[in-house]
Design a protein around this motif. Structure first.
Motif, PDB file in Angstrom:
ATOM      1  N   SER A 147     123.255  20.919 135.545  1.00 37.55           N
ATOM      2  CA  SER A 147     123.390  19.475 135.404  1.00 37.55           C
ATOM      3  C   SER A 147     124.215  19.125 134.176  1.00 37.55           C
ATOM      4  CB  SER A 147     122.012  18.810 135.259  1.00 37.55           C
ATOM      5  OG  SER A 147     121.155  19.147 136.320  1.00 37.55           O
ATOM      6  N   TRP A 148     124.269  20.045 133.217  1.00 36.91           N
ATOM      7  CA  TRP A 148     124.937  19.778 131.943  1.00 36.91           C
ATOM      8  C   TRP A 148     126.416  20.172 131.973  1.00 36.91           C
ATOM      9  CZ3 TRP A 148     121.176  23.122 128.528  1.00 36.91           C
ATOM     10  CH2 TRP A 148     119.852  22.791 128.848  1.00 36.91           C
ATOM     11  N   ARG A 309     129.346  17.472 128.152  1.00 32.19           N
ATOM     12  CA  ARG A 309     129.259  16.150 128.757  1.00 32.19           C
ATOM     13  C   ARG A 309     128.957  15.102 127.685  1.00 32.19           C
ATOM     14  NH1 ARG A 309     126.330  15.160 134.224  1.00 32.19           N
ATOM     15  NH2 ARG A 309     127.858  13.468 134.082  1.00 32.19           N
ATOM     16  N   TYR A 313     124.266  12.611 128.928  1.00 24.13           N
ATOM     17  CA  TYR A 313     124.250  13.700 129.908  1.00 24.13           C
ATOM     18  C   TYR A 313     124.354  15.080 129.277  1.00 24.13           C
ATOM     19  CZ  TYR A 313     125.058   9.917 133.237  1.00 24.13           C
ATOM     20  OH  TYR A 313     124.944   8.767 133.975  1.00 24.13           O
ATOM     21  N   VAL A 319     118.561  12.199 129.026  1.00 19.68           N
ATOM     22  CA  VAL A 319     118.642  11.621 130.371  1.00 19.68           C
ATOM     23  C   VAL A 319     117.272  11.103 130.790  1.00 19.68           C
ATOM     24  CG1 VAL A 319     118.993  12.157 132.820  1.00 19.68           C
ATOM     25  CG2 VAL A 319     120.614  13.010 131.114  1.00 19.68           C
TER      26      VAL A 319
END
Length: 366
Positions: A147-148, A309, A313, A319
């Motif tokens: 996700s990073w 990011r 994020y 987040v």
């Protein structure tokens, strides 16, 4: 002049009052190897760790000495911690099977939850988590290291812009040499190699990454079929679970090959997108390559070296805090979301069933 000064004072007062107070975060479990991400996190204004649940006192003391938290905030049960420190949110860092138990304890009290991937060990547990989250109106996020990765965001952006044409094939490879070979803690290894506590071996530990990314890239599409094979190449290290898997997902006009393994000689989390005009290679968190077709086998290639990011994020806890406070609305089927991870669990469950039965599993795609 006085009027201007008064306006400036009011402006800065408004800024001060509008800043959200730090969320009180409880940590459920210390056995997960990723727990260091929260224990070593620098002090910030968004989240304040106020309590920990861990029944293994020896482990808690060892980590207390390593990371500097007080044993006074360590409790033996969720109920004990919730009653004592009243957390706004809980981050789960124990075995995957406990995710449902944690949500069952937190949801009725309005406490939000973030778990480490995958969401659950079974689709049945994932659906129960979803029902609890909806009933009690809480956020349940699932954190993936990928996700990073700015490279994944860039790759998807290039796809959406039409740079590589229509998507036809995705290959996602994740894993490392195996938990024992890379030297994870005994507490982590114990449940990682337990089929009940982890849901499987490499097929769940790393198969979830590819399923999660495909669900994000396709904006929530459910594959038509799932076919998987597993092997056990290190029976001496992983006697009760698989340690190598290949998962094939088919969609109406594309397919994906997921290759989760505890047998890669070099740790990896990379993704390849192949379109009708070219391909994108997310080699690692910071390097991406774009190849565009020129004729039969010729191509142009451009390499992008990307930063981390942008905030929030760059950090899963940021987040989490921003979503809870309503400062961040995540896109539908984003990698953290419950709707994405329900489909991810549907894919994983089908993959496990396929590997066990030796058949291709057809899914209801609505």
């Amino acid at each position: 002049m006085k009027k201007l000064i008064t306006m400036l004072i009011l402006f800065f007062m408004c800024i001060g009052y509008s800043q959200d107070p730090p969320l009180k975060l409880g940590v459920a479990g210390l056995t997960h190897g990723h727990v260091g991400w929260i224990l070593s996190r620098e002090v910030q204004s968004d989240i304040n760790m106020v309590g920990i649940v861990e029944t293994n006192t020896e482990l808690a003391k060892r980590l207390s000495e390593e990371f500097g938290f007080s044993m006074d905030i360590v409790f033996n049960s969720m109920d004990e911690m919730i009653k004592a420190v009243k957390p706004d949110a809980i981050a789960a860092f124990g075995n995957i099977k406990d995710h449902l138990i944690i949500v069952q304890g937190a949801a009725p009290k309005g406490i939000h939850v973030m778990v480490e991937k995958p969401l659950a060990t079974t689709l049945e547990d994932a659906l129960k988590i979803n029902n609890l989250a909806k009933k009690h109106n809480i956020q349940v996020l699932t954190n993936y290291e990928t996700s990073w990765y700015e490279t994944n965001v860039k790759a998807n952006s290039l796809l959406e812009q039409g740079t590589i044409g229509e998507l036809r094939k995705v290959i996602i490879r994740d894993g490392h040499k195996g938990p024992k070979k890379i030297g994870v803690s005994n507490e982590f290894l114990e449940w990682l190699t337990d089929p009940e506590l982890n849901g499987g071996g490499a097929i769940t530990d790393f198969g979830c990454y590819g399923a999660n990314l495909m669900t994000w890239i396709t904006k929530g599409q459910i594959p038509n079929t799932v076919t998987a094979v597993t092997q056990q190449l290190q029976p001496e290290n992983n006697p009760n679970v698989d340690d190598d898997a290949t998962i094939i997902l088919t969609y109406d006009n594309k397919m994906a090959i997921l290759e989760p393994s505890w047998n890669w000689p070099i740790g990896r989390k990379d993704m390849e997108l192949y379109g009708t005009k070219g391909a994108v290679y997310s080699d690692n968190p910071t390097q991406l390559r774009l190849r565009l077709s020129k004729g039969y086998s010729d191509y142009t290639e451009e390499t992008f070296l990307l930063p981390e990011r942008d905030k929030p994020y760059d950090d899963p806890f940021s987040v989490f805090a921003n979503v809870i406070n309503g400062n961040l609305i995540l896109e539908p089927f984003n990698v953290y979301s419950l709707e994405n991870n329900l489909i991810t669990m549907q894919i994983l469950q089908a993959a496990i069933n396929s590997a066990k039965s030796g058949t291709t599993i057809k899914l209801e795609t609505n």
